[in-house]
Design a protein around this motif. Sequence first.
Motif, mmCIF file in Angstrom:
data_model
loop_
_atom_site.group_PDB
_atom_site.id
_atom_site.type_symbol
_atom_site.label_atom_id
_atom_site.label_comp_id
_atom_site.label_asym_id
_atom_site.label_seq_id
_atom_site.Cartn_x
_atom_site.Cartn_y
_atom_site.Cartn_z
ATOM 1 N N ALA A 182 44.601 4.987 33.709
ATOM 2 C CA ALA A 182 45.300 5.676 32.625
ATOM 3 C C ALA A 182 46.002 4.700 31.677
ATOM 4 O O ALA A 182 45.947 4.850 30.455
ATOM 5 C CB ALA A 182 46.308 6.673 33.203
ATOM 6 N N ALA A 183 46.651 3.683 32.254
ATOM 7 C CA ALA A 183 47.393 2.729 31.423
ATOM 8 C C ALA A 183 46.468 1.929 30.514
ATOM 9 O O ALA A 183 46.731 1.771 29.316
ATOM 10 C CB ALA A 183 48.204 1.783 32.317
ATOM 11 N N SER A 184 45.376 1.413 31.066
ATOM 12 C CA SER A 184 44.453 0.617 30.249
ATOM 13 C C SER A 184 43.739 1.488 29.220
ATOM 14 O O SER A 184 43.446 1.047 28.101
ATOM 15 C CB SER A 184 43.434 -0.101 31.139
ATOM 16 N N TYR A 185 43.471 2.760 29.578
ATOM 17 C CA TYR A 185 42.821 3.658 28.632
ATOM 18 C C TYR A 185 43.737 3.941 27.444
ATOM 19 O O TYR A 185 43.288 3.988 26.295
ATOM 20 C CB TYR A 185 42.432 4.963 29.319
ATOM 21 N N GLN A 186 45.019 4.073 27.709
ATOM 22 C CA GLN A 186 45.967 4.311 26.623
ATOM 23 C C GLN A 186 46.056 3.101 25.698
ATOM 24 O O GLN A 186 46.279 3.238 24.485
ATOM 25 C CB GLN A 186 47.332 4.672 27.193
ATOM 26 N N GLU A 187 45.863 1.904 26.234
ATOM 27 C CA GLU A 187 45.825 0.710 25.394
ATOM 28 C C GLU A 187 44.571 0.708 24.518
ATOM 29 O O GLU A 187 44.602 0.284 23.361
ATOM 30 C CB GLU A 187 45.875 -0.546 26.260
ATOM 31 N N ALA A 246 44.544 12.201 32.799
ATOM 32 C CA ALA A 246 45.825 11.917 33.455
ATOM 33 C C ALA A 246 46.991 12.492 32.637
ATOM 34 O O ALA A 246 46.926 12.607 31.413
ATOM 35 C CB ALA A 246 46.005 10.401 33.615
ATOM 36 N N LYS A 247 48.069 12.853 33.321
ATOM 37 C CA LYS A 247 49.230 13.434 32.649
ATOM 38 C C LYS A 247 49.834 12.464 31.639
ATOM 39 O O LYS A 247 50.258 12.867 30.552
ATOM 40 C CB LYS A 247 50.291 13.833 33.682
ATOM 41 N N THR A 248 49.869 11.172 31.977
ATOM 42 C CA THR A 248 50.446 10.195 31.054
ATOM 43 C C THR A 248 49.594 10.053 29.795
ATOM 44 O O THR A 248 50.119 9.817 28.701
ATOM 45 C CB THR A 248 50.585 8.823 31.732
ATOM 46 N N THR A 249 48.269 10.222 29.947
ATOM 47 C CA THR A 249 47.395 10.165 28.782
ATOM 48 C C THR A 249 47.622 11.387 27.898
ATOM 49 O O THR A 249 47.668 11.284 26.658
ATOM 50 C CB THR A 249 45.917 10.100 29.207
ATOM 51 N N GLY A 250 47.791 12.553 28.522
ATOM 52 C CA GLY A 250 48.095 13.759 27.757
ATOM 53 C C GLY A 250 49.400 13.621 26.991
ATOM 54 O O GLY A 250 49.512 14.060 25.834
ATOM 55 N N LYS A 251 50.398 12.984 27.619
ATOM 56 C CA LYS A 251 51.679 12.762 26.943
ATOM 57 C C LYS A 251 51.495 11.800 25.775
ATOM 58 O O LYS A 251 52.140 11.946 24.724
ATOM 59 C CB LYS A 251 52.695 12.194 27.938
ATOM 60 N N TRP A 252 50.611 10.805 25.935
ATOM 61 C CA TRP A 252 50.353 9.853 24.840
ATOM 62 C C TRP A 252 49.839 10.600 23.611
ATOM 63 O O TRP A 252 50.285 10.350 22.492
ATOM 64 C CB TRP A 252 49.347 8.804 25.298
ATOM 65 N N PHE A 253 48.903 11.521 23.815
ATOM 66 C CA PHE A 253 48.375 12.293 22.684
ATOM 67 C C PHE A 253 49.460 13.169 22.060
ATOM 68 O O PHE A 253 49.536 13.295 20.834
ATOM 69 C CB PHE A 253 47.191 13.149 23.138
ATOM 70 N N THR A 254 50.293 13.776 22.900
ATOM 71 C CA THR A 254 51.380 14.611 22.387
ATOM 72 C C THR A 254 52.351 13.786 21.561
ATOM 73 O O THR A 254 52.764 14.190 20.470
ATOM 74 C CB THR A 254 52.128 15.283 23.553
ATOM 75 N N ASP A 255 52.712 12.615 22.081
ATOM 76 C CA ASP A 255 53.657 11.738 21.374
ATOM 77 C C ASP A 255 53.102 11.269 20.033
ATOM 78 O O ASP A 255 53.862 11.023 19.087
ATOM 79 C CB ASP A 255 54.000 10.524 22.236
ATOM 80 N N HIS A 256 51.775 11.132 19.951
ATOM 81 C CA HIS A 256 51.158 10.655 18.710
ATOM 82 C C HIS A 256 50.693 11.803 17.814
ATOM 83 O O HIS A 256 50.120 11.572 16.745
ATOM 84 C CB HIS A 256 49.969 9.744 19.023
ATOM 85 N N GLY A 257 50.929 13.041 18.248
ATOM 86 C CA GLY A 257 50.589 14.195 17.432
ATOM 87 C C GLY A 257 49.097 14.374 17.221
ATOM 88 O O GLY A 257 48.660 14.838 16.155
ATOM 89 N N ILE A 258 48.292 14.046 18.229
ATOM 90 C CA ILE A 258 46.828 14.116 18.107
ATOM 91 C C ILE A 258 46.301 15.296 18.926
ATOM 92 O O ILE A 258 46.622 15.446 20.104
ATOM 93 C CB ILE A 258 46.178 12.807 18.586
ATOM 94 N N THR A 259 45.491 16.121 18.285
ATOM 95 C CA THR A 259 44.869 17.257 18.962
ATOM 96 C C THR A 259 43.609 16.797 19.686
ATOM 97 O O THR A 259 42.800 16.055 19.126
ATOM 98 C CB THR A 259 44.488 18.353 17.948
ATOM 99 N N VAL A 260 43.452 17.228 20.940
ATOM 100 C CA VAL A 260 42.293 16.847 21.749
ATOM 101 C C VAL A 260 41.381 18.054 21.924
ATOM 102 O O VAL A 260 41.838 19.145 22.271
ATOM 103 C CB VAL A 260 42.728 16.314 23.132
ATOM 104 N N LEU A 261 40.101 17.862 21.687
ATOM 105 C CA LEU A 261 39.121 18.940 21.826
ATOM 106 C C LEU A 261 38.915 19.261 23.309
ATOM 107 O O LEU A 261 38.677 18.355 24.112
ATOM 108 C CB LEU A 261 37.792 18.509 21.201
ATOM 109 N N ASN A 262 39.028 20.548 23.670
ATOM 110 C CA ASN A 262 38.726 20.912 25.058
ATOM 111 C C ASN A 262 37.255 20.636 25.333
ATOM 112 O O ASN A 262 36.395 20.829 24.480
ATOM 113 C CB ASN A 262 39.059 22.381 25.310
ATOM 114 N N TRP A 263 36.952 20.168 26.545
ATOM 115 C CA TRP A 263 35.592 19.693 26.843
ATOM 116 C C TRP A 263 35.172 20.157 28.230
ATOM 117 O O TRP A 263 35.918 19.973 29.198
ATOM 118 C CB TRP A 263 35.554 18.171 26.761
ATOM 119 N N PRO A 264 33.976 20.752 28.371
ATOM 120 C CA PRO A 264 33.518 21.206 29.695
ATOM 121 C C PRO A 264 33.080 20.033 30.561
ATOM 122 O O PRO A 264 32.588 19.017 30.051
ATOM 123 C CB PRO A 264 32.340 22.123 29.358
#
Length: 304
Positions: A195-200, A231-249
Amino acid sequence: MGKTADLTAVQKAIIDTLKREGKTQKEISERIGCSQSAVSRHLSGKSVGRKKCGKKRCTTRRGDRTLRKIVEKDRFQTLGDLRKQWTESGVETSRATVHRRVLLNQKQRQKRLTWATEKQHWTVAQWSKVLFSDESKFCMSFGNQGARVWRKTGEKEMPKCLKSSVKYPQSVMVWGAMSAAGVGPLCFIKGRVNAASYQEILEHFMLPSAEKLYGDEDFVFQHDLAPAHSAKTTGKWFTDHGITVLNWPANSPDLNPIENLWDIVKRKLRDARPNTLDELKATIEASWASITPQQCHRLIASVP
């Protein structure tokens, strides 16, 4: 004192770059915010990841996608046939693993149907707002399916009819993004992605991609359901940056148009046949850079 966190894939890449620039270990550690001993262990090759409990997963998500494509070519193959083709693509595993990976469960099928129903009336303009992303593995000998040989019956094991091959060829993992406006910069990944490296990667490669392709306009980001992505931390990263994520099956790489771009790059690799990792990376970058906005727009237009 407790053990410090492992270096991320991006941190390792930065260490290697700064070392080539002549920076000292102390300067590098201060630059990326880790201990000098961690830098030293990485440069000396003694850096090891934390031990994880449980059985290690024997296939990658990329390997699972390869199996799914093999299945889709012929729905009536036996497990033995599937395992043989999967092994030939570079994934060695058991018949039981093949059986587990092949089928979507009922819950996954329902989620995929629901997703498709919700998106069936989306316009090209709506899909053009989506920034698609994915990781892909590129091998040095990718696309080499083995040379054909002319031989008579009974000559199968003759030395003159055999050719050596590399069982575990050198490879690189690459992250990329695309939209109807074109492609963004590639990220060559070192080591496992958490999760950490992906956020980078998101910070240093996804955001520049979005700025290049959308400017100040809004966009929707797409990625699959890999553990680092969900990961929850990745979801928080998107929220903090105001980015909408497309739901994906789940288990739906065939829905992602970027797969077509990876295929373009891999076809060019077959022709170039790089001999070193540097040549492999250079070929990947050149092939990716040659993809035009027109090609991307056509792919997006075919999504609805």
